[in-house]
Design a protein around this motif. Structure first.
Motif, PDB file in Angstrom:
ATOM      1  N   PRO A  43      11.208  -2.805 -12.520  1.00 24.59           N
ATOM      2  CA  PRO A  43      10.803  -2.146 -11.274  1.00 24.59           C
ATOM      3  C   PRO A  43      11.836  -1.168 -10.713  1.00 24.59           C
ATOM      4  N   THR A  44      13.113  -1.450 -10.892  1.00 22.92           N
ATOM      5  CA  THR A  44      14.152  -0.550 -10.384  1.00 22.92           C
ATOM      6  C   THR A  44      14.089   0.795 -11.098  1.00 22.92           C
ATOM      7  N   ASP A  45      13.957   0.778 -12.426  1.00 27.24           N
ATOM      8  CA  ASP A  45      13.834   2.027 -13.187  1.00 27.24           C
ATOM      9  C   ASP A  45      12.517   2.730 -12.883  1.00 27.24           C
ATOM     10  N   ALA A  46      11.444   1.946 -12.697  1.00 25.92           N
ATOM     11  CA  ALA A  46      10.142   2.536 -12.369  1.00 25.92           C
ATOM     12  C   ALA A  46      10.211   3.276 -11.038  1.00 25.92           C
ATOM     13  N   ALA A  47      10.928   2.709 -10.068  1.00 31.20           N
ATOM     14  CA  ALA A  47      11.071   3.357  -8.759  1.00 31.20           C
ATOM     15  C   ALA A  47      11.743   4.719  -8.891  1.00 31.20           C
ATOM     16  N   LEU A  48      12.661   4.846  -9.821  1.00 34.97           N
ATOM     17  CA  LEU A  48      13.339   6.124 -10.034  1.00 34.97           C
ATOM     18  C   LEU A  48      12.440   7.141 -10.726  1.00 34.97           C
ATOM     19  N   LYS A  49      11.442   6.671 -11.456  1.00 33.61           N
ATOM     20  CA  LYS A  49      10.586   7.549 -12.252  1.00 33.61           C
ATOM     21  C   LYS A  49       9.416   8.142 -11.445  1.00 33.61           C
ATOM     22  N   VAL A  50       8.944   7.414 -10.428  1.00 40.16           N
ATOM     23  CA  VAL A  50       7.793   7.901  -9.656  1.00 40.16           C
ATOM     24  C   VAL A  50       8.235   8.925  -8.623  1.00 40.16           C
ATOM     25  N   GLN A  51       7.315   9.839  -8.279  1.00 35.66           N
ATOM     26  CA  GLN A  51       7.620  10.904  -7.327  1.00 35.66           C
ATOM     27  C   GLN A  51       7.093  10.623  -5.924  1.00 35.66           C
ATOM     28  N   VAL A  52       6.171   9.688  -5.779  1.00 39.98           N
ATOM     29  CA  VAL A  52       5.577   9.388  -4.476  1.00 39.98           C
ATOM     30  C   VAL A  52       6.533   8.483  -3.696  1.00 39.98           C
ATOM     31  N   GLU A 106       0.840  -1.190   0.000  1.00 38.08           N
ATOM     32  CA  GLU A 106       0.000   0.000   0.000  1.00 38.08           C
ATOM     33  C   GLU A 106       0.878   1.244   0.000  1.00 38.08           C
ATOM     34  N   PHE A 107       0.312   2.345  -0.491  1.00 35.59           N
ATOM     35  CA  PHE A 107       1.013   3.628  -0.433  1.00 35.59           C
ATOM     36  C   PHE A 107      -0.004   4.760  -0.383  1.00 35.59           C
ATOM     37  N   ARG A 108       0.401   5.865   0.194  1.00 38.55           N
ATOM     38  CA  ARG A 108      -0.425   7.080   0.226  1.00 38.55           C
ATOM     39  C   ARG A 108       0.087   8.050  -0.834  1.00 38.55           C
ATOM     40  N   TYR A 109      -0.828   8.813  -1.396  1.00 39.70           N
ATOM     41  CA  TYR A 109      -0.456   9.824  -2.391  1.00 39.70           C
ATOM     42  C   TYR A 109      -1.360  11.038  -2.229  1.00 39.70           C
ATOM     43  N   ALA A 110      -0.892  12.187  -2.650  1.00 41.62           N
ATOM     44  CA  ALA A 110      -1.663  13.421  -2.549  1.00 41.62           C
ATOM     45  C   ALA A 110      -2.610  13.527  -3.742  1.00 41.62           C
ATOM     46  N   LYS A 111      -3.842  13.922  -3.461  1.00 37.84           N
ATOM     47  CA  LYS A 111      -4.852  14.062  -4.510  1.00 37.84           C
ATOM     48  C   LYS A 111      -5.684  15.302  -4.209  1.00 37.84           C
ATOM     49  N   ILE A 112      -5.927  16.118  -5.233  1.00 45.14           N
ATOM     50  CA  ILE A 112      -6.809  17.272  -5.105  1.00 45.14           C
ATOM     51  C   ILE A 112      -8.129  16.914  -5.778  1.00 45.14           C
ATOM     52  N   LEU A 113      -9.207  16.984  -5.016  1.00 43.80           N
ATOM     53  CA  LEU A 113     -10.531  16.637  -5.534  1.00 43.80           C
ATOM     54  C   LEU A 113     -11.120  17.778  -6.360  1.00 43.80           C
ATOM     55  N   LEU A 114     -12.201  17.489  -7.061  1.00 44.37           N
ATOM     56  CA  LEU A 114     -12.824  18.494  -7.928  1.00 44.37           C
ATOM     57  C   LEU A 114     -13.233  19.752  -7.174  1.00 44.37           C
ATOM     58  N   ASP A 115     -13.597  19.594  -5.891  1.00 43.63           N
ATOM     59  CA  ASP A 115     -14.003  20.764  -5.106  1.00 43.63           C
ATOM     60  C   ASP A 115     -12.809  21.533  -4.539  1.00 43.63           C
ATOM     61  N   GLY A 116     -11.579  21.110  -4.870  1.00 43.64           N
ATOM     62  CA  GLY A 116     -10.374  21.785  -4.415  1.00 43.64           C
ATOM     63  C   GLY A 116      -9.802  21.268  -3.108  1.00 43.64           C
ATOM     64  N   SER A 117     -10.537  20.385  -2.447  1.00 43.30           N
ATOM     65  CA  SER A 117     -10.020  19.842  -1.186  1.00 43.30           C
ATOM     66  C   SER A 117      -8.900  18.840  -1.454  1.00 43.30           C
ATOM     67  N   LYS A 118      -8.004  18.721  -0.486  1.00 42.26           N
ATOM     68  CA  LYS A 118      -6.856  17.828  -0.619  1.00 42.26           C
ATOM     69  C   LYS A 118      -7.055  16.619   0.281  1.00 42.26           C
TER      70      LYS A 118
END
Length: 125
Positions: free
Chosen positions: A94-103, A50-62
């Protein structure tokens, strides 16, 4: 490893989605892989991580949703799928993918996945 771009930010992520009524979580993962990347396959029922990520909803809430990651054994990938025009899709180890993601939590999960592959594919599938 399959990565897709997020529609709003363009950052690299894994296919994921919100819970869907009357579908088990691994079935939602299978459906999202199809809708977001054209992937057809069999999803393992057990959560890989599992992982958490930041998301901004349509109403602007985070919010910071918790995304569950499932392993899918890909049978094929279709060229035409519902979100084809909205996303870029890339396959990489997967090693290259890990370098590409920001989360950060997703990066760690991908690194763990790469390590699990060195133990043998029967350990993850």
């Amino acid at each position: 490893m399959l990565l897709i771009t997020a529609r709003e930010t363009g950052r690299w992520m894994m296919p994921k989605g919100w819970p869907i009524a009357r579908l088990l979580p691994h079935d939602v993962a299978e459906r999202e892989a199809w809708e977001e990347a054209g992937v057809i396959g069999k999803v393992k029922r057990r959560i890989f991580g599992e992982f958490r990520y930041a998301k901004i909803l349509l109403d602007g809430s985070k919010v910071e949703p918790l995304a569950s990651v499932y392993v899918i054994k890909v049978r094929r990938r279709k060229k035409r799928f519902s979100e084809r025009a909205k996303r870029d899709v890339i396959w990489m180890n997967p090693t290259d993918a890990a370098l590409k993601v920001q989360v950060p939590e997703l990066r760690t999960l991908l690194q763990d996945f790469a390590r699990s592959l060195t133990l043998g594919s029967d350990k993850i599938w």
